[in-house]
Scaffold this motif. Sequence first.
Motif, PDB file in Angstrom:
ATOM      1  N   ILE A   1      56.784  52.519  -0.287  1.00 16.21           N
ATOM      2  CA  ILE A   1      55.425  52.068  -0.016  1.00 16.21           C
ATOM      3  C   ILE A   1      54.863  51.466  -1.300  1.00 16.21           C
ATOM      4  O   ILE A   1      54.886  52.099  -2.359  1.00 16.21           O
ATOM      5  N   PHE A   2      54.369  50.252  -1.203  1.00 20.64           N
ATOM      6  CA  PHE A   2      53.825  49.547  -2.364  1.00 20.64           C
ATOM      7  C   PHE A   2      52.300  49.489  -2.257  1.00 20.64           C
ATOM      8  O   PHE A   2      51.751  49.288  -1.175  1.00 20.64           O
ATOM      9  N   LEU A   3      51.628  49.656  -3.399  1.00 21.98           N
ATOM     10  CA  LEU A   3      50.161  49.710  -3.455  1.00 21.98           C
ATOM     11  C   LEU A   3      49.622  48.589  -4.330  1.00 21.98           C
ATOM     12  O   LEU A   3      50.263  48.187  -5.302  1.00 21.98           O
ATOM     13  N   ASP A   4      48.416  48.129  -3.999  1.00 17.57           N
ATOM     14  CA  ASP A   4      47.791  47.149  -4.892  1.00 17.57           C
ATOM     15  C   ASP A   4      46.293  47.073  -4.641  1.00 17.57           C
ATOM     16  O   ASP A   4      45.806  47.453  -3.572  1.00 17.57           O
ATOM     17  N   GLY A   5      45.580  46.580  -5.662  1.00 21.92           N
ATOM     18  CA  GLY A   5      44.160  46.304  -5.575  1.00 21.92           C
ATOM     19  C   GLY A   5      43.908  44.897  -6.057  1.00 21.92           C
ATOM     20  O   GLY A   5      44.684  44.349  -6.849  1.00 21.92           O
ATOM     21  N   SER A   6      42.829  44.283  -5.592  1.00 20.81           N
ATOM     22  CA  SER A   6      42.523  42.902  -5.965  1.00 20.81           C
ATOM     23  C   SER A   6      41.027  42.755  -6.223  1.00 20.81           C
ATOM     24  O   SER A   6      40.201  43.378  -5.550  1.00 20.81           O
ATOM     25  N   GLY A   7      40.703  41.901  -7.190  1.00 21.20           N
ATOM     26  CA  GLY A   7      39.309  41.588  -7.471  1.00 21.20           C
ATOM     27  C   GLY A   7      38.817  40.363  -6.734  1.00 21.20           C
ATOM     28  O   GLY A   7      37.686  39.926  -6.951  1.00 21.20           O
ATOM     29  N   GLY A   8      39.659  39.779  -5.889  1.00 19.79           N
ATOM     30  CA  GLY A   8      39.242  38.617  -5.124  1.00 19.79           C
ATOM     31  C   GLY A   8      39.181  37.352  -5.956  1.00 19.79           C
ATOM     32  O   GLY A   8      39.577  37.314  -7.122  1.00 19.79           O
ATOM     33  N   ILE A   9      38.662  36.301  -5.362  1.00 21.16           N
ATOM     34  CA  ILE A   9      38.688  34.998  -6.016  1.00 21.16           C
ATOM     35  C   ILE A   9      37.719  34.900  -7.188  1.00 21.16           C
ATOM     36  O   ILE A   9      37.855  34.020  -8.041  1.00 21.16           O
ATOM     37  N   PHE A  10      36.731  35.790  -7.246  1.00 25.22           N
ATOM     38  CA  PHE A  10      35.786  35.796  -8.361  1.00 25.22           C
ATOM     39  C   PHE A  10      35.986  37.042  -9.224  1.00 25.22           C
ATOM     40  O   PHE A  10      35.029  37.629  -9.736  1.00 25.22           O
ATOM     41  N   THR A  11      37.222  37.427  -9.408  1.00 24.08           N
ATOM     42  CA  THR A  11      37.507  38.680 -10.106  1.00 24.08           C
ATOM     43  C   THR A  11      36.964  38.701 -11.537  1.00 24.08           C
ATOM     44  O   THR A  11      36.647  39.763 -12.063  1.00 24.08           O
TER      45      THR A  11
END
Length: 202
Positions: free
Chosen positions: A17-27
């Motif tokens: 199982i792989f995990l990730d977080g993102s700040g989006g296009i305006f990170t």
Amino acid sequence: MSHGYLPGDYIDPEVLIFLDGSGGIFTKDPRLRRCGWGWAQVTADLHFLHGQSGGLQGITHTVPRAEIMALEYAIRAILASPTDEVTYLLRSDNKGVVIGWTKGARWCRRSDQATAWARVWSLVPELTRRNITIQVTKVKWHITQADIDAGHWTEHERCGNDHADRLAGLGAASVYDNLDLVGRLSATGWGSSPPVPSTPRR
């Protein structure tokens, strides 16, 4: 959002199982940053089984919090699966997630993400009751072909991390869909330099 996954579906302990977080296009702009999380289960032959994604709620949008929430929701999916007395292997490209899980609840209570970690550790008694072990280890962010050719990382790890990254980005995008960007920028102001969308980074 579910991506081939429904609550209660079987989560195969033999599949990473792989995990990730993102700040989006305006990170890079804290005024507009909207974060999302994602987890993905990908087989050794590079088949995407299923996963989930979602956006952070409230006013605190940081990528470290999103990374922890990816772990939380992966564990929730595991607990909803009809499995006991098994070990799951989770991979995160965020060092803080790996360290926090390894150090334990007491260490996490002193971290700057204590609230997010508290949600994770609230799930541990049920894991213990069902004799489910969770192991969280590091995977490199954006593995290159050179990394694979050198034997540092595998195609499986690259594929799994890429899928989790994609889902986290979708989670962040789901928050932007409901965000009044013009109204928010009018309220905060940007001077002479309006923000430019960027490639999400951790």
